[in-house]
Motif scaffolding. Sequence first.
Motif, PDB file in Angstrom:
ATOM      1  N   UNK A  93       0.824  -1.215   0.000  1.00  0.00           N
ATOM      2  CA  UNK A  93       0.000   0.000   0.000  1.00  0.00           C
ATOM      3  C   UNK A  93       0.861   1.270   0.000  1.00  0.00           C
ATOM      4  N   UNK A  94       1.941   1.248   0.763  1.00  0.00           N
ATOM      5  CA  UNK A  94       2.850   2.393   0.790  1.00  0.00           C
ATOM      6  C   UNK A  94       3.428   2.644  -0.600  1.00  0.00           C
ATOM      7  N   UNK A  95       3.895   1.584  -1.234  1.00  0.00           N
ATOM      8  CA  UNK A  95       4.545   1.720  -2.540  1.00  0.00           C
ATOM      9  C   UNK A  95       3.539   2.126  -3.610  1.00  0.00           C
ATOM     10  N   UNK A  96       2.334   1.591  -3.535  1.00  0.00           N
ATOM     11  CA  UNK A  96       1.290   1.993  -4.479  1.00  0.00           C
ATOM     12  C   UNK A  96       1.025   3.496  -4.365  1.00  0.00           C
ATOM     13  N   UNK A  97       0.989   4.017  -3.146  1.00  0.00           N
ATOM     14  CA  UNK A  97       0.757   5.456  -2.944  1.00  0.00           C
ATOM     15  C   UNK A  97       1.899   6.283  -3.533  1.00  0.00           C
ATOM     16  N   UNK A  98       3.128   5.821  -3.356  1.00  0.00           N
ATOM     17  CA  UNK A  98       4.290   6.521  -3.916  1.00  0.00           C
ATOM     18  C   UNK A  98       4.247   6.498  -5.436  1.00  0.00           C
ATOM     19  N   UNK A  99       3.937   5.346  -6.004  1.00  0.00           N
ATOM     20  CA  UNK A  99       3.867   5.223  -7.468  1.00  0.00           C
ATOM     21  C   UNK A  99       2.771   6.111  -8.056  1.00  0.00           C
ATOM     22  N   UNK A 100       1.661   6.227  -7.358  1.00  0.00           N
ATOM     23  CA  UNK A 100       0.569   7.083  -7.855  1.00  0.00           C
ATOM     24  C   UNK A 100       0.996   8.546  -7.948  1.00  0.00           C
ATOM     25  N   UNK A 101       1.986   8.924  -7.160  1.00  0.00           N
ATOM     26  CA  UNK A 101       2.509  10.291  -7.205  1.00  0.00           C
ATOM     27  C   UNK A 101       3.627  10.443  -8.227  1.00  0.00           C
ATOM     28  N   UNK A 102       3.948   9.351  -8.937  1.00  0.00           N
ATOM     29  CA  UNK A 102       4.974   9.425  -9.977  1.00  0.00           C
ATOM     30  C   UNK A 102       6.396   9.300  -9.476  1.00  0.00           C
ATOM     31  N   UNK A 103       6.569   8.812  -8.248  1.00  0.00           N
ATOM     32  CA  UNK A 103       7.905   8.624  -7.694  1.00  0.00           C
ATOM     33  C   UNK A 103       8.212   7.134  -7.577  1.00  0.00           C
ATOM     34  N   UNK A 104       9.429   6.816  -7.145  1.00  0.00           N
ATOM     35  CA  UNK A 104       9.919   5.434  -7.154  1.00  0.00           C
ATOM     36  C   UNK A 104      10.407   5.045  -5.759  1.00  0.00           C
ATOM     37  N   UNK A 105      10.531   3.719  -5.517  1.00  0.00           N
ATOM     38  CA  UNK A 105      10.713   3.267  -4.139  1.00  0.00           C
ATOM     39  C   UNK A 105      11.656   2.075  -4.029  1.00  0.00           C
ATOM     40  N   UNK A 106      12.504   2.149  -2.996  1.00  0.00           N
ATOM     41  CA  UNK A 106      13.385   1.051  -2.581  1.00  0.00           C
ATOM     42  C   UNK A 106      13.008   0.627  -1.171  1.00  0.00           C
ATOM     43  N   UNK A 107      13.020  -0.668  -0.904  1.00  0.00           N
ATOM     44  CA  UNK A 107      12.971  -1.148   0.479  1.00  0.00           C
ATOM     45  C   UNK A 107      14.367  -1.636   0.842  1.00  0.00           C
ATOM     46  N   UNK A 108      14.876  -1.119   1.965  1.00  0.00           N
ATOM     47  CA  UNK A 108      16.199  -1.522   2.432  1.00  0.00           C
ATOM     48  C   UNK A 108      16.082  -2.654   3.445  1.00  0.00           C
TER      49      UNK A 108
END
Length: 402
Positions: A93-108
């Motif tokens: 859900x967190x990553x989906x929200x970030x993607x909807x804003x046009x940004x990208x995501x890494x999990x460390x």
Amino acid sequence: MTVIPPLKDTKLFKPIKVGNVELKNRLVHAPTTRYRASDAHVPTDSLLTYYKLRAENNGGLLISEATFGDDTFGLYNNIPEIKTPAQVEGWRQVIEAVHKEGSFFTIQLWNLGRAADPKVNKERGLPFVAPSALYFDEESEKAAKEAGNEVRALTIPEIEAYVKEYGEAAKRVIYEAKADFVELHGAHGYLLDQFNQPEANERTDKYGGSIENRARFLLESIDAAIDAVGAEHVGVRLSPYAKFQGTKGVDSKTHPIAFFGYVLSELEKRANEGKRLAYVSVVEPRVSGNADSKDTREFNTSWIREVWKGVLIRSGAYLNENYKFLQHDIEADDQLLIGVSRYYTSNPDLAERLRNGWELNKYERPLFYKVLSNVGYITYPKHGEEASKYKHLESVQPKPLA
């Protein structure tokens, strides 16, 4: 507040390809531990809001706070994990929200080793482990003895199980939570880095002794992630100069240029064989662990670029001193991204502020680790807003997303 020059015409706001995605800028939210996950290590609605706000009008890369890939990675309370269905769903859900804003995501992915809380490990039925049966300070030793969970050296089968779990965790990150990248935390005296350091690793088997042997666990774990999800989805964080949790930096028995030069050469060799990592992230010597370094010596880190030719993230006090390091480094290296953590915490719209030269909100360090609280987490205003707009959130309890 800090006044800054506008950076919209610098390379910081030029696009760059990382792995299979094209970022709109080269500003990175560096990993920042903030203790805002639930007691069951599930991302909360507040954690989602935090990243969503920083993804708005951005288009760059956000790297998560360090996240456990499995209970056996060692535990602290209220740190996110990505193992159970609820934990994976929360991150999705967190990553989906970030993607909807046009940004990208890494999990460390974070494996604590001897930096874990021995009492929390004991409560969960977990041993307190390290490369060798060595504590990094007297306080850790005292805590372990009081908890009845003294440190012991990992066995080879346990190490091999960790390597396998890095691959399995990478699959959950990329295929289930739908992150763009998975990053292995190989820095700051946590387990992967403990194997790197001769002060923490006195093993005499294939995981100790020589540079090649001490680097083996790190490289095997990276290879497991590559095999699981593809090199283009994998990154690693290193801190060659850090003096933190028993690491000695340039005062180590093995100079960091010798050790990490070997690690980077191995990663470049993999790249030349068609397995180039999405990025390598390094912590500049201006920062050590979670604070600015007090070492007044000057260090030239240009050697990193002599070895690693791929995308590089540099982090460490880049928003100090009128950005002289930021502006110099970003213009000098076409494959460089700049990581920021502290000012990203206090400025949800940091990308916009840097682009336009707007004032920055000063961060409040005592609020960084305020467990399960919105205060100092999602209560900082955007440019032009009043802080009072978020005052009501201070009394709201974060809730797990799944």
